[in-house]
Design a protein around this motif. Structure first.
Motif, PDB file in Angstrom:
ATOM      1  N   ILE A 163     -15.394  14.445   5.477  1.00  0.00           N
ATOM      2  CA  ILE A 163     -15.585  13.643   6.687  1.00  0.00           C
ATOM      3  C   ILE A 163     -14.237  13.507   7.375  1.00  0.00           C
ATOM      4  CG2 ILE A 163     -16.308  11.408   7.607  1.00  0.00           C
ATOM      5  CD1 ILE A 163     -17.334  12.308   4.095  1.00  0.00           C
ATOM      6  N   ARG A 164     -14.214  13.639   8.703  1.00  0.00           N
ATOM      7  CA  ARG A 164     -12.987  13.444   9.467  1.00  0.00           C
ATOM      8  C   ARG A 164     -13.111  12.154  10.267  1.00  0.00           C
ATOM      9  NH1 ARG A 164     -13.455  18.750   8.482  1.00  0.00           N
ATOM     10  NH2 ARG A 164     -11.508  19.913   8.102  1.00  0.00           N
ATOM     11  N   GLU A 165     -12.148  11.281  10.029  1.00  0.00           N
ATOM     12  CA  GLU A 165     -12.223   9.953  10.641  1.00  0.00           C
ATOM     13  C   GLU A 165     -10.800   9.425  10.828  1.00  0.00           C
ATOM     14  OE1 GLU A 165     -14.587   6.902  12.225  1.00  0.00           O
ATOM     15  OE2 GLU A 165     -15.442   8.545  11.043  1.00  0.00           O
ATOM     16  N   GLY A 175     -19.147   9.963  -6.484  1.00  0.00           N
ATOM     17  CA  GLY A 175     -19.802   8.812  -5.895  1.00  0.00           C
ATOM     18  C   GLY A 175     -20.097   9.023  -4.423  1.00  0.00           C
ATOM     19  N   SER A 176     -20.150   7.914  -3.670  1.00  0.00           N
ATOM     20  CA  SER A 176     -20.552   7.970  -2.263  1.00  0.00           C
ATOM     21  C   SER A 176     -19.544   7.259  -1.377  1.00  0.00           C
ATOM     22  CB  SER A 176     -21.929   7.315  -2.077  1.00  0.00           C
ATOM     23  OG  SER A 176     -22.917   7.975  -2.843  1.00  0.00           O
ATOM     24  N   ALA A 177     -19.392   7.782  -0.157  1.00  0.00           N
ATOM     25  CA  ALA A 177     -18.555   7.164   0.872  1.00  0.00           C
ATOM     26  C   ALA A 177     -18.949   7.743   2.221  1.00  0.00           C
ATOM     27  CB  ALA A 177     -17.075   7.417   0.591  1.00  0.00           C
ATOM     28  N   GLY A 199      -0.851  14.454  10.400  1.00  0.00           N
ATOM     29  CA  GLY A 199       0.111  13.763  11.259  1.00  0.00           C
ATOM     30  C   GLY A 199      -0.248  12.287  11.315  1.00  0.00           C
ATOM     31  N   ALA A 200       0.163  11.612  12.373  1.00  0.00           N
ATOM     32  CA  ALA A 200      -0.119  10.187  12.504  1.00  0.00           C
ATOM     33  C   ALA A 200      -1.628   9.948  12.449  1.00  0.00           C
ATOM     34  CB  ALA A 200       0.458   9.654  13.811  1.00  0.00           C
ATOM     35  N   ALA A 201      -2.027   8.918  11.689  1.00  0.00           N
ATOM     36  CA  ALA A 201      -3.451   8.633  11.518  1.00  0.00           C
ATOM     37  C   ALA A 201      -3.640   7.170  11.170  1.00  0.00           C
ATOM     38  CB  ALA A 201      -4.045   9.517  10.419  1.00  0.00           C
ATOM     39  N   SER A 202      -4.835   6.667  11.452  1.00  0.00           N
ATOM     40  CA  SER A 202      -5.167   5.274  11.140  1.00  0.00           C
ATOM     41  C   SER A 202      -6.654   5.182  10.830  1.00  0.00           C
ATOM     42  CB  SER A 202      -4.819   4.367  12.321  1.00  0.00           C
ATOM     43  OG  SER A 202      -5.159   3.021  12.049  1.00  0.00           O
ATOM     44  N   LEU A 203      -6.979   4.529   9.751  1.00  0.00           N
ATOM     45  CA  LEU A 203      -8.371   4.468   9.290  1.00  0.00           C
ATOM     46  C   LEU A 203      -8.639   3.141   8.601  1.00  0.00           C
ATOM     47  CD1 LEU A 203     -11.130   5.832   8.518  1.00  0.00           C
ATOM     48  CD2 LEU A 203      -9.971   6.694   6.468  1.00  0.00           C
ATOM     49  N   THR A 204      -9.782   2.541   8.931  1.00  0.00           N
ATOM     50  CA  THR A 204     -10.285   1.408   8.162  1.00  0.00           C
ATOM     51  C   THR A 204     -11.418   1.920   7.288  1.00  0.00           C
ATOM     52  OG1 THR A 204      -9.666  -0.197   9.863  1.00  0.00           O
ATOM     53  CG2 THR A 204     -11.305  -0.887   8.241  1.00  0.00           C
ATOM     54  N   LEU A 205     -11.174   1.949   6.001  1.00  0.00           N
ATOM     55  CA  LEU A 205     -12.092   2.559   5.040  1.00  0.00           C
ATOM     56  C   LEU A 205     -13.033   1.501   4.478  1.00  0.00           C
ATOM     57  CD1 LEU A 205     -12.758   5.102   3.253  1.00  0.00           C
ATOM     58  CD2 LEU A 205     -11.043   4.238   1.647  1.00  0.00           C
ATOM     59  N   PRO A 206     -14.354   1.660   4.633  1.00  0.00           N
ATOM     60  CA  PRO A 206     -15.285   0.683   4.054  1.00  0.00           C
ATOM     61  C   PRO A 206     -15.297   0.796   2.530  1.00  0.00           C
ATOM     62  CG  PRO A 206     -16.488   2.508   5.053  1.00  0.00           C
ATOM     63  CD  PRO A 206     -15.057   2.715   5.406  1.00  0.00           C
ATOM     64  N   GLY A 240     -13.289  -7.263  -4.727  1.00  0.00           N
ATOM     65  CA  GLY A 240     -13.643  -8.134  -3.607  1.00  0.00           C
ATOM     66  C   GLY A 240     -13.281  -7.610  -2.231  1.00  0.00           C
ATOM     67  N   ARG A 241     -12.797  -6.383  -2.131  1.00  0.00           N
ATOM     68  CA  ARG A 241     -12.452  -5.831  -0.817  1.00  0.00           C
ATOM     69  C   ARG A 241     -13.677  -5.183  -0.167  1.00  0.00           C
ATOM     70  NH1 ARG A 241      -6.992  -5.449   0.221  1.00  0.00           N
ATOM     71  NH2 ARG A 241      -5.639  -5.816  -1.585  1.00  0.00           N
ATOM     72  N   ARG A 242     -13.841  -5.453   1.112  1.00  0.00           N
ATOM     73  CA  ARG A 242     -14.905  -4.809   1.875  1.00  0.00           C
ATOM     74  C   ARG A 242     -14.374  -3.672   2.744  1.00  0.00           C
ATOM     75  NH1 ARG A 242     -19.646  -7.431   1.545  1.00  0.00           N
ATOM     76  NH2 ARG A 242     -19.591  -9.543   0.641  1.00  0.00           N
ATOM     77  N   GLU A 243     -13.047  -3.622   2.928  1.00  0.00           N
ATOM     78  CA  GLU A 243     -12.448  -2.567   3.707  1.00  0.00           C
ATOM     79  C   GLU A 243     -10.997  -2.405   3.317  1.00  0.00           C
ATOM     80  OE1 GLU A 243     -13.045  -3.976   7.718  1.00  0.00           O
ATOM     81  OE2 GLU A 243     -11.083  -4.979   7.727  1.00  0.00           O
ATOM     82  N   LEU A 244     -10.432  -1.266   3.694  1.00  0.00           N
ATOM     83  CA  LEU A 244      -9.041  -0.971   3.376  1.00  0.00           C
ATOM     84  C   LEU A 244      -8.415  -0.286   4.577  1.00  0.00           C
ATOM     85  CD1 LEU A 244      -7.081  -1.109   0.891  1.00  0.00           C
ATOM     86  CD2 LEU A 244      -7.626   1.302   0.526  1.00  0.00           C
ATOM     87  N   LYS A 245      -7.293  -0.822   5.060  1.00  0.00           N
ATOM     88  CA  LYS A 245      -6.614  -0.262   6.213  1.00  0.00           C
ATOM     89  C   LYS A 245      -5.543   0.722   5.758  1.00  0.00           C
ATOM     90  CE  LYS A 245      -7.361  -4.092   9.440  1.00  0.00           C
ATOM     91  NZ  LYS A 245      -8.375  -4.772   8.620  1.00  0.00           N
ATOM     92  N   LEU A 246      -5.628   1.957   6.281  1.00  0.00           N
ATOM     93  CA  LEU A 246      -4.684   3.016   5.956  1.00  0.00           C
ATOM     94  C   LEU A 246      -4.021   3.500   7.234  1.00  0.00           C
ATOM     95  CD1 LEU A 246      -6.951   5.178   3.594  1.00  0.00           C
ATOM     96  CD2 LEU A 246      -5.335   3.403   2.912  1.00  0.00           C
ATOM     97  N   GLN A 247      -2.694   3.714   7.185  1.00  0.00           N
ATOM     98  CA  GLN A 247      -1.954   4.222   8.327  1.00  0.00           C
ATOM     99  C   GLN A 247      -0.850   5.153   7.841  1.00  0.00           C
ATOM    100  OE1 GLN A 247      -0.730   0.413  10.074  1.00  0.00           O
ATOM    101  NE2 GLN A 247      -1.950   0.920  11.888  1.00  0.00           N
ATOM    102  N   CYS A 248      -0.547   6.176   8.641  1.00  0.00           N
ATOM    103  CA  CYS A 248       0.606   7.016   8.353  1.00  0.00           C
ATOM    104  C   CYS A 248       1.172   7.530   9.665  1.00  0.00           C
ATOM    105  CB  CYS A 248       0.248   8.165   7.420  1.00  0.00           C
ATOM    106  SG  CYS A 248      -0.968   9.325   8.092  1.00  0.00           S
ATOM    107  N   GLY A 249       2.480   7.777   9.688  1.00  0.00           N
ATOM    108  CA  GLY A 249       3.132   8.262  10.894  1.00  0.00           C
ATOM    109  C   GLY A 249       3.389   9.746  10.855  1.00  0.00           C
TER     110      GLY A 249
END
Length: 319
Positions: A163-165, A175-177, A199-206, A240-249
Motif C-alpha cells: 500500500i502506498r500512503e 496479519g492485516s493493515a 524521500g520526505a514522507a508523513s503518515l498516520t498509521l492506524p 492502547g495506541r489507536r494510531e502512530l504518526k511517522l515522518q521523515c525528511g
C-alpha cells in the motif's frame, strides 16, 4: 537463521518489564552479534523486552556488501516451538530444510517455517563464486500451547500486499493493515509491516489498541510520534495506541511489529522455544544424537552442534 548466543540458562519471557497497559516510548539499543560470517543487530530478546506480542526474536542483517565466498553460511540446525520468519530486502538466500524443501528467497519475499514439534534447516549464500549484498530481517514467532507440537511445515510467499500512503510504501508482512491481509499463516493475533520512503514522507498509521507494538529503524531516520528513530534502534510503544504518526525528511525504512500480549510464559534457549527446561534438554540431546529432527541435504555449511546444556535444568519456569 540461528541464535549464536550460548547462554547457560534459558531466557524467561517474564524476565523483562511487564507489558504496560498504556502507550510508552521506550528506547532499546540493539546489540551486535555474528551469524554465519555476517554481522547482525539483535533487537529481541533484550533485557528490557523479551517479546512483543508473539514475536520473540528480531535480527537485522545488513545492509552489507560481501566478497565472493563470504556470504551467509548457517549450517543445519534445529528448532522447536516457534516459526522462523525471514523478510528479504536485498540479496538472496538459499533455504534448505529436513522436509526436503529448497527455496531461494529474493527481495520482497517472505519465508515462513513452522517448527512445531521439530524441524531442521540451513541458510546459505546462493553463489560462493560471486560477491553479493544482503539486507534482511529475521524474526521468530512463539507458537501458543495449542499449536507448538503441530507437524512442521514450510511456506514461501513471493507476493505480499503493498500500500502506498503519505509517501511511504507499506508492505504487509503478517496479519492485516490498511484493509489488506498478508498470506502468511500465523497462530496468534499479530501484525508485521515494512515501511519505506524514498524521500520526505508523513503518515498516520492506524493501530489496534489491544496490541502492543514496537518499531525498529533499518535505514535513515524516521520520527515516530516526534521521537527520532535511527537505524538499529528499537522503540517499544506499549498498548492502547489507536494510531502512530511517522515522518521523515529523507529516505528511510523501518519495520513495525505488534500483537496481543502473549498470555503464556515461554523459555527461549539457543534455537528452541519451550515451556520447561527439560524439553530443551531432550531436544538438544536428540539433535546432537542425530535423532528426531531429520537431516538437511545439500547445504555446503557444516552441521551445527547444540551448545553445552550443563546447568540448564537448574532454571525452571514460573507456574
Amino acid at each position: 537463521m540461528t541464535n549464536t548466543e550460548r547462554q547457560s540458562a534459558p531466557s524467561d519471557s517474564h524476565d523483562g518489564k511487564p507489558c504496560p497497559g498504556h502507550p510508552v516510548l521506550e528506547r532499546i539499543e540493539t546489540r551486535g552479534a555474528e551469524v554465519g560470517l555476517l554481522p547482525i543487530h539483535r533487537a529481541l530478546p533484550s533485557r528490557q523486552r523479551r517479546m512483543v506480542g508473539a514475536w520473540c526474536f528480531l535480527d537485522h542483517a545488513g545492509p552489507i556488501d560481501y566478497a565472493a565466498g563470504q556470504g551467509l553460511r548457517v549450517g543445519p540446525h534445529p528448532h522447536i516451538g516457534l516459526q522462523t520468519f525471514t523478510w528479504m530486502i536485498e540479496g538472496e538466500i538459499m533455504h534448505r530444510d529436513s522436509l526436503g524443501y529448497e527455496q531461494v528467497i529474493r527481495p520482497g519475499q517472505v519465508n515462513l517455517m513452522t517448527a512445531g514439534r521439530g524441524i531442521a534447516h540451513a541458510e546459505d549464500e546462493v553463489s560462493a563464486t560471486a560477491p553479493g549484498r544482503l539486507h534482511a530481517v529475521q524474526l521468530w514467532i512463539a507458537l501458543p500451547e495449542a499449536e507448538r507440537h503441530r507437524a512442521p511445515s514450510f511456506r514461501h510467499y513471493p507476493d505480499l500486499p503493498v500500500i502506498r500512503e503519505g509517501g511511504f510504501r507499506a508492505t504487509v508482512l503478517a496479519g492485516s493493515a490498511f484493509g489488506r491481509t498478508a498470506p502468511a499463516e500465523v497462530f496468534s493475533p499479530l501484525v508485521g509491516l515494512d515501511l519505506a520512503a524514498d524521500g520526505a514522507a508523513s503518515l498516520t498509521l492506524p493501530l489496534e489498541p489491544g496490541f502492543e507494538y514496537a518499531v525498529l529503524g533499518l535505514i535513515g531516520e524516521t520520527r515516530v510520534e516526534g521521537e527520532a528513530l535511527p537505524p538499529d534502534t528499537l522503540l517499544y510503544l506499549g498498548l492502547g495506541r489507536r494510531e502512530l504518526k511517522l515522518q521523515c525528511g529523507a529516505a528511510s525504512r523501518l519495520v513495525l511489529i505488534g500483537g496481543e500480549p502473549f498470555g503464556e510464559e515461554i523459555l527461549l534457549w539457543w534455537n528452541f522455544v519451550a515451556r520447561r527446561p527439560q524439553e530443551m534438554e531432550e531436544a538438544t540431546l536428540a539433535w546432537n544424537g542425530h535423532r528426531h529432527f531429520g537431516e538437511v541435504k545439500g547445504s555446503p555449511s557444516p552441521r551445527l552442534v547444540a551448545p553445552d546444556i550443563a546447568g540448564l535444568h537448574l532454571r525452571t519456569a514460573r507456574p
